[in-house]
Design an enzyme around this catalytic site. Structure first.
Site, PDB file in Angstrom:
ATOM      1  N   SER A 102      10.486  13.020  11.231  1.00  0.00           N
ATOM      2  CA  SER A 102      10.101  13.806  12.411  1.00  0.00           C
ATOM      3  C   SER A 102       9.527  15.176  12.100  1.00  0.00           C
ATOM      4  O   SER A 102       9.086  15.870  13.028  1.00  0.00           O
ATOM      5  CB  SER A 102      11.299  13.956  13.354  1.00  0.00           C
ATOM      6  OG  SER A 102      11.542  12.750  14.045  1.00  0.00           O
ATOM      7  N   LYS A 105       6.203  15.866  13.513  1.00  0.00           N
ATOM      8  CA  LYS A 105       6.038  16.379  14.873  1.00  0.00           C
ATOM      9  C   LYS A 105       5.479  17.802  14.885  1.00  0.00           C
ATOM     10  O   LYS A 105       4.965  18.266  15.912  1.00  0.00           O
ATOM     11  CB  LYS A 105       7.360  16.311  15.633  1.00  0.00           C
ATOM     12  CG  LYS A 105       7.815  14.892  15.978  1.00  0.00           C
ATOM     13  CD  LYS A 105       9.123  14.916  16.777  1.00  0.00           C
ATOM     14  CE  LYS A 105       9.511  13.542  17.320  1.00  0.00           C
ATOM     15  NZ  LYS A 105      10.087  12.649  16.297  1.00  0.00           N
ATOM     16  N   SER A 160      14.127  15.939  19.184  1.00  0.00           N
ATOM     17  CA  SER A 160      13.213  15.111  18.390  1.00  0.00           C
ATOM     18  C   SER A 160      12.897  13.817  19.129  1.00  0.00           C
ATOM     19  O   SER A 160      12.785  12.745  18.533  1.00  0.00           O
ATOM     20  CB  SER A 160      13.810  14.811  17.012  1.00  0.00           C
ATOM     21  OG  SER A 160      12.802  14.514  16.083  1.00  0.00           O
TER      22      SER A 160
END
Length: 388
Positions: A102, A105, A160
């Site tokens: 993640s 991101k 997340s």
């Protein structure tokens, strides 16, 4: 430990690669040589190493007399950098291509945040949520509910939430279009190790990034007031049926959850985990007027909390080493654009202020794109020559 020393032949410039001339630097000085930080008057600064130095495997640091020794870090790849100057203070396998989880991101936010006004409201459809990977982290977005874009971003940065990413990507024109835009954004930032397939960071065969690239994304994010505000938020209320519920940031260096002691001056940024990537983290902290960005990818010992403790050790080292090390590279070293960063602290972001220590910059056009192609070719050649 490998000390970063590199000799390199000068490369002829052309109209298309003029913007990349800085990256094709002459030979670098040895560790502890005639270089110094720009602070004390009357001392010259060490030459910035050419970008190919960080292409070499191993640990790179240029310690001066009295500099603290690097901590023992088990991560497969890590990097310590100065957010204002972009200087890389130390790194281990900085360009090793690994699954980012993640932390990708950060690139998603850099790409999509400017396109979607925070106060826009959107009623989520089942189509928006299609294709979320099994076992994904979720914030609890539900079809039929109306959310502000700002709510969805808090779901991305705090929880997340891959569900929030899917909705924002849908608003941005679709999943595949967003992935292509992210890839283009990475190239524009000089992040040449990153291959984007799934914008939420969910494991996909061939999706990779590097400690170097993730530091580039984190540093770039701190120039954006919205990014800086979201990534530093510890807790928030998220819309649900009949009201709101509390969500908390999963970055334990920020919140202190699970027994992790919060790091003094932590700004945040982004953590991640998948079974393939292991634990990953991009963290920034500010102390004594200095902001550091640290990347840690997949510690090999210590369990799930090791990524935070290794980041803590690297941040401690970076602040203690201020003025006592020469850079081993630059986060701008592979970038086809010549400009300086403007890092926005959470307080400045909340107040809408630009910090007085921010630098200004310019953006190159076609010349930068030509330089990127030249740099990519040089990096491929350097990798073949130094990694076997």
């Amino acid at each position: 430990m490998t000390i970063g020393i590199l000799s390199r032949t000068a490369v002829a410039t052309c109209a298309l690669c003029a913007a990349g001339a800085l990256a094709l630097a002459p030979p670098v000085a040895a560790a502890g040589g005639d270089g110094a930080d720009p602070g004390p008057p009357g001392r010259s600064r060490a030459a910035m190493p050419a970008p190919a130095l960080l292409e070499r495997s191993g640990t790179h640091v240029r310690l001066r007399a009295g500099a603290p020794e690097l901590p023992e870090v088990t991560a497969l790849s890590w990097l310590v950098s100065d957010a204002r100057t972009g200087e890389v203070l130390a790194a281990h396998d900085a360009h090793r291509r690994l699954p980012p989880a993640s932390t990708l991101k950060t690139l998603f936010a850099l790409t999509v945040l400017p396109a979607l006004p925070a106060d826009v409201r959107h009623t989520v459809s089942s189509e928006d949520l299609r294709g979320i990977g099994e076992g994904s982290s979720l914030v609890g977005v539900t079809a039929g509910h109306t959310y502000r874009v700002s709510d969805l971003w808090r779901g991305v940065f705090l929880n997340s939430g891959n569900d929030a990413v899917h909705v924002l990507a849908s608003l941005n024109g679709g999943w595949h279009r967003t992935a292509r835009q992210m890839q283009a954004e990475a190239r524009a930032l000089g992040a040449l190790d990153t291959h984007v397939l799934s914008p939420d960071g969910y494991d996909a065969d061939g999706q990779v990034s590097s400690a170097y690239d993730l530091a580039v994304f984190g540093r770039a994010g701190l120039r954006n007031a919205d990014f800086a505000r979201y990534c530093s938020t510890a807790q928030a209320a998220f819309p649900g049926d009949g009201g709101t519920y509390e969500i908390a940031n999963t970055n334990r260096l920020l919140t202190g959850a699970n027994g992790v002691v919060p790091y003094p001056g932590l700004i945040g940024i982004k953590n991640g985990y998948t079974s393939n990537a292991g634990n990953t983290l991009v963290a920034a902290a500010r102390q004594g007027g200095r902001t550091l960005v640290v990347t840690v990818m997949n510690p090999q010992k210590g369990g799930g909390l090791a990524v935070y403790e290794e980041a803590r050790e690297l941040l401690d080292w970076g602040f203690a080493a201020a003025g006592r090390v020469d850079p081993v590279g630059s986060l701008d070293g592979m970038r086809p654009v010549a400009h300086g960063p403007s890092v926005v602290t959470p307080a400045a972001a909340a107040a809408g202020d630009t910090p007085d220590w921010a630098l200004t910059g310019t953006v190159a056009g076609a010349a930068g794109l030509g330089a990127a192609g030249v740099l990519l070719a040089l990096r491929a050649r350097a990798r073949r020559g130094t990694r076997g």
